[in-house]
Design a protein around this motif. Sequence first.
Motif, PDB file in Angstrom:
ATOM      1  N   PRO A  96      54.189  36.405  40.559  1.00 15.26           N
ATOM      2  CA  PRO A  96      52.854  36.827  40.120  1.00 15.26           C
ATOM      3  C   PRO A  96      52.651  38.326  39.953  1.00 15.26           C
ATOM      4  CG  PRO A  96      52.811  36.157  42.415  1.00 15.26           C
ATOM      5  CD  PRO A  96      54.152  35.775  41.892  1.00 15.26           C
ATOM      6  N   SER A 100      55.936  37.042  35.963  1.00 18.14           N
ATOM      7  CA  SER A 100      55.071  35.973  35.454  1.00 18.14           C
ATOM      8  C   SER A 100      53.939  36.513  34.562  1.00 18.14           C
ATOM      9  CB  SER A 100      54.508  35.154  36.616  1.00 18.14           C
ATOM     10  OG  SER A 100      53.994  33.924  36.165  1.00 18.14           O
ATOM     11  N   PRO A 101      53.233  37.588  34.961  1.00 17.35           N
ATOM     12  CA  PRO A 101      52.242  38.154  34.034  1.00 17.35           C
ATOM     13  C   PRO A 101      52.869  38.620  32.726  1.00 17.35           C
ATOM     14  CG  PRO A 101      51.967  39.082  36.229  1.00 17.35           C
ATOM     15  CD  PRO A 101      53.219  38.263  36.258  1.00 17.35           C
ATOM     16  N   THR A 129      45.235  35.116  27.563  1.00 12.79           N
ATOM     17  CA  THR A 129      45.821  34.900  28.896  1.00 12.79           C
ATOM     18  C   THR A 129      45.011  33.893  29.718  1.00 12.79           C
ATOM     19  OG1 THR A 129      44.670  36.904  29.676  1.00 12.79           O
ATOM     20  CG2 THR A 129      46.993  37.126  29.049  1.00 12.79           C
ATOM     21  N   PHE A 133      47.264  30.937  31.078  1.00 13.45           N
ATOM     22  CA  PHE A 133      47.480  30.678  32.510  1.00 13.45           C
ATOM     23  C   PHE A 133      46.673  29.486  33.019  1.00 13.45           C
ATOM     24  CE2 PHE A 133      49.034  35.069  32.175  1.00 13.45           C
ATOM     25  CZ  PHE A 133      50.316  34.849  32.663  1.00 13.45           C
ATOM     26  N   ALA A 298      56.718  30.660  32.891  1.00 19.02           N
ATOM     27  CA  ALA A 298      55.601  30.955  33.795  1.00 19.02           C
ATOM     28  C   ALA A 298      55.325  29.791  34.737  1.00 19.02           C
ATOM     29  CB  ALA A 298      54.349  31.296  32.987  1.00 19.02           C
ATOM     30  N   THR A 302      55.646  30.010  38.778  1.00 22.19           N
ATOM     31  CA  THR A 302      54.472  29.697  39.605  1.00 22.19           C
ATOM     32  C   THR A 302      54.793  28.607  40.623  1.00 22.19           C
ATOM     33  OG1 THR A 302      52.994  30.295  37.783  1.00 22.19           O
ATOM     34  CG2 THR A 302      52.057  28.957  39.551  1.00 22.19           C
ATOM     35  N   PHE A 325      48.169  31.834  42.948  1.00 19.49           N
ATOM     36  CA  PHE A 325      49.169  32.580  42.177  1.00 19.49           C
ATOM     37  C   PHE A 325      48.832  32.606  40.683  1.00 19.49           C
ATOM     38  CE2 PHE A 325      52.213  31.700  45.812  1.00 19.49           C
ATOM     39  CZ  PHE A 325      52.202  33.015  46.246  1.00 19.49           C
ATOM     40  N   THR A 329      48.118  36.043  38.747  1.00 20.55           N
ATOM     41  CA  THR A 329      48.936  36.348  37.569  1.00 20.55           C
ATOM     42  C   THR A 329      48.065  36.655  36.364  1.00 20.55           C
ATOM     43  OG1 THR A 329      50.652  34.854  38.404  1.00 20.55           O
ATOM     44  CG2 THR A 329      50.806  35.495  36.104  1.00 20.55           C
ATOM     45  N   ALA A 333      47.991  40.173  34.379  1.00 19.76           N
ATOM     46  CA  ALA A 333      48.354  40.152  32.952  1.00 19.76           C
ATOM     47  C   ALA A 333      47.380  40.954  32.109  1.00 19.76           C
ATOM     48  CB  ALA A 333      48.422  38.706  32.449  1.00 19.76           C
TER      49      ALA A 333
END
Length: 452
Positions: A96, A100-101, A129, A133, A298, A302, A325, A329, A333
């Motif tokens: 995170p 991942s971002p 995003t 996400f 991603a 996660t 998380f 993230t 991001a």
Amino acid sequence: MKGKLSFSSYAVIGVMLFALFFGAGNLIFPANLGQNAGTNVWSATFGFLITGVGLPLLGIIAMSFSGSRNLQELSSRVHPVYAVFFTSLLYLTIGPFFASPRTGTVAFEIGISPFVSESSQQIALFIFTLVFFAIVLLFSLKPAKLVDNIGKFLAPGLVVLLAVLLITAIVNPMGAMEAPQEAYTSGAFITGFLEGYNTMDALASLVFGIIVINAIRSLGVTSNADVLRITVKAGSIAILLLGMIYVGIAYLGATSTQVFGIFENGGPVLSNAASHYFGTFGSILLAVTITLACLTTAIGLTTANAEYFHTLFPKISYKALVVFFATLTFVIANFGLTNIITYSVPVLMFLYPLAIVLMLLTFLSPLFNHARLVYAATIAVTFLISIFDGLKSLCQSLGIEYFGWMQPIVNFYEQSLPLYNQGLGWLLPAVAVIVVTGVISRFQKTAEVHAS
């Protein structure tokens, strides 16, 4: 006992490992390197390949050689408390905090940003995003085979698309390579070497190694020696594919500056190149494929973080950790790709030496009978140097020279440690400590044997 596998089995494991490694950073950093290195692209790329390809292979082999069940077990050879600290920080770094971002921001930079006006970039990033996400969250709450199956098709599909783009760029370059930017005018090799840290693949290899080992054992291989041998062969296939892509993207970046100029990060290089060669359809196809590939990455990161921290804190449910998380993230991001890259460098300058030294200790461990003294002393010395590498890099990110209290220590390191100004000041001290404490441990073991 099954000790031999067919080439197709090696290839399957190798491609699986390649798919695990292949993510957002593998696309943007060699492109950025190529743009900035210009005519010095080949020496810079060689340095990049050592840390971006060589170290991940060493990490996979180290995990197999160690016989450990996971990274925490391996790093507990230093100390159990250190094992939790190091493993947790590594998971957060490839999860995170940074990697991942980066999946969401790279997908945005390549797929959405070119079609959005400058004034609307931030709101577009927020909306993209948020959706990106949210999907990651939904799939991570109930991990399913669907994601794995999509990933199996996406990785080869993306490789084919990249191959077509890179071959086209080699046959018909966009322009001539231009003069290197300041960091690459002298010391291009070292700059490329340190740039390879940004892929984070060497860190990830210490986690992915167990996945590969389990895959090999599932094929009926039981001997540790056979597992190690197969790991080396399968790993070599994965890093060969990665290396070829890195070289191609670096060349693409180096030949793109005459047409596009130098971008702030490597994200727009591929999308603009795809549009240059294949028009809007080409850039959209590449964007969709990369976005889906980033999604699966991603989701994997996660779930891996939620699973690991659930073992540390069993009272916190897996689902609660996934929500935490995924939200964290998403927030990170929205600082944007360039900021994520900028602030990841200090952590990587601190973490990478510790990871490299742990790999080195793993291979040398039988020579000093796995003595904790050697592990603890070597990691302690490396820590005391790499922590200042990280702090120096943080100061650069903040636009200041140093925190005041750091100056005497940095001055001492600069005067005393070979390669310190190249970011490798930890290397020779670590080797020296391994030799000295290794000899001490051998003498202690001999004395204990005689005493008994």
